[in-house]
Every structure is written in C-alpha cells, then in structure tokens.
Enzyme design. Sequence first.
Site, short mmCIF file in Angstrom:
data_model
loop_
_atom_site.label_atom_id
_atom_site.label_comp_id
_atom_site.label_asym_id
_atom_site.label_seq_id
_atom_site.Cartn_x
_atom_site.Cartn_y
_atom_site.Cartn_z
N GLY A 43 0.81 -1.21 0.00
CA GLY A 43 0.00 0.00 0.00
C GLY A 43 0.84 1.26 0.00
CB ALA A 44 4.27 1.81 -1.10
CG ASN A 45 -1.10 3.54 -4.01
OD1 ASN A 45 -1.16 2.44 -3.47
ND2 ASN A 45 -2.16 4.31 -4.18
CB SER A 46 -2.12 6.84 -1.11
OG SER A 46 -2.76 5.68 -0.58
N GLY A 47 -0.75 7.82 1.41
CA GLY A 47 -0.79 7.84 2.86
C GLY A 47 0.51 7.46 3.54
CG LEU A 48 0.15 5.88 7.55
CD1 LEU A 48 -0.31 4.78 8.50
CD2 LEU A 48 0.83 6.99 8.33
N GLY A 49 2.11 4.60 3.65
CA GLY A 49 3.02 3.81 2.84
C GLY A 49 3.84 4.67 1.89
CE1 TYR A 204 -8.68 -0.54 9.85
CE2 TYR A 204 -8.96 0.33 12.08
CZ TYR A 204 -8.21 0.21 10.93
OH TYR A 204 -6.97 0.83 10.84
#
Length: 323
Positions: A43-49, A204
């Site tokens: 999940g490195a394309n946005s946010g924390l990643g 969640y």
Amino acid sequence: AAVTALALGGGILLAAWRWLRGAARAAAEAGASMRGKTVIITGANSGLGRAAAAELLRMQARVIMGCRDRARAERAAREIRAELGEREEAEGGGELVVRELDLASLRSVRAFCHRVLQEEPRLDVLINNAGIFQCPYMKTEDGFEMQFGVNHLGHFLLTNLLLGLLKNSAPSRIVVVSSKLYKYGEINFEDLNSEISYNKSFCYSRSKLANILFARELARRLEGTGVTVNSLHPGIVRTNLGRYVNIPLLAKPLFNLVSWAFFKTPLEGAQTSIYLASSPDVEGVSGKYFGDCKEEELLPKAMDDLVARKLWDISEVMVGLLK
C-alpha cells in the site's frame, strides 16, 4: 471582539500544538543509512506507505512498492522521484520499484511473492502497511470478509511466503502496522468471516487485533533466526483510509479544521514504521508494540498466546498453507 479573540487564541493554540507535535517527531529523522537494503512496503502509493517509501528511498534503500493499482503506484513513484530528485535517487544508491499486489486476492499475493523470490537476492525489511477501513460488507476474491481478508489474511500469506528470503537476509525486520482501535476488537472464532453478523467498526478493530496477535506469534516462531517482528499504531492520520466514512456536508468544515489541527500528516504518522524499519535502537527487538517510536503496553487480549496460536492455525488453513 470576544469571538475574534477566542478564534485567534484557538488558532494560536492549534498552531502551538502542531509545532510541538512536529518538534517531537521521532528518531527516524536522524536516519540510519539503508544503502544496500531492500524494503517491501504494501500500500505504498498513498498515505503512510507513500511517506515511508519516500523517506526510506531518501535513506538510500531499494524500495519495492506493492500496490493494487499499478497506474496509481507508478504515478506516486514518479512524484516521489520528482520530490527527491532523480539525480539524488541515482547517486544516493536508492531505487524505487513498483510491483502489482492485491491483498484481496490470494492469487495476486502468490504471484507477487513468486516474482520477488525469483528477482530479489535479499529482503531486509517487510512493512505490512496496506489496509482497508470500515468498508460496507464486501468479500475478497477468495470469499473472505474484506477487512479481515486484506488487513490480516493477505498479509499473513504474504509474510509466510517471504519468510525464507527474510531468514536468508538476516538480520532482517518485519513491521506490522496495526491501530489503537484494536482495543475494541474481539477474535470470534465462530464467525471470523462475519457470516452471522457484520459491524464495519468492530470488524476493522478485529482485523487490527489480529495483526498484533499475528506479529506476536510470528515473533515467537522466529526466535533465534535473526528476523524480528514488531507491530505499531501510527496514531490518527490524515489519509484516504477513511474514504468509506460518511461525514455530513455541514460538518465537513469543522472536521477539516480538527483534522488539520490534531491529526498527523502521513509523514508524521509514518515515523514509527520508518523507525522500526531502520533504527539501530531496535536491532534485535522483537514481539513488541510501538507508538510514536516508543514501546507501549498492550491490553491482555492482545497478548493471549493461546488465541494467537489458534488464529495462526486457522489462518494457515484459510489461505491454503495447510490443507
């Protein structure tokens, strides 16, 4: 005048809060070099990643971005390179690589791992970062409830398939991004797939509790191998993770103000992931839970080794590692 003074005072207090929070930003800023090390971030394309990918690239790591949407990931990679400068990436020894990875598909996870094992001679850090938050009831390609399937089972299979490479690259690290909301979750073995009932908030929290239990059991199994495993909570961060949360139109201005003042930026939220991936301070530390780059205590239910082992055994069957 009173209203103006109150607004001005509130603004000053909010600005001071943000300054103090920025001043307290963790030790990863000091940044050990990651030259020669390979890092996978889901999940490195946005946010924390994305924030973690940029910082670890700046620290000269070879960063593999495992992302569901290849086009968005390529765009993020171009933006990161532009921010850091193409020349800095080339001269600094870092490299940014995009690979397709859909954690809602065990087939995709296996394909991703197969390619990594064929192409990568080593793997120094695996950051299990991707997640889905409080979505309506949906199922993964393999029929799992989406939040449990992506947040826990997808990463469970991914990590297990890459364990051999991590062991061969030791000392190496596994970083599991969880959430403080684990406190509101319970592992109900009678309804792990939410066939009986579904509450998006509870599910969640359950998936985040599963993350911590997984990290704890994995750390126990990896004792003596040179591979460490730690989990963390990033705090409340302004990311697109909350895209399924509905905020009334009239409340959005207030929400935006509060989020600006009190929520962390993605870079601030990523600091603990970066710290656990790179800092010499946690060399050899395993099986712990961190927040703001410091070890934190867990509730007893997140330290229940019997539940952790049972969850592991069931997860192995669910993802097809055991028949």
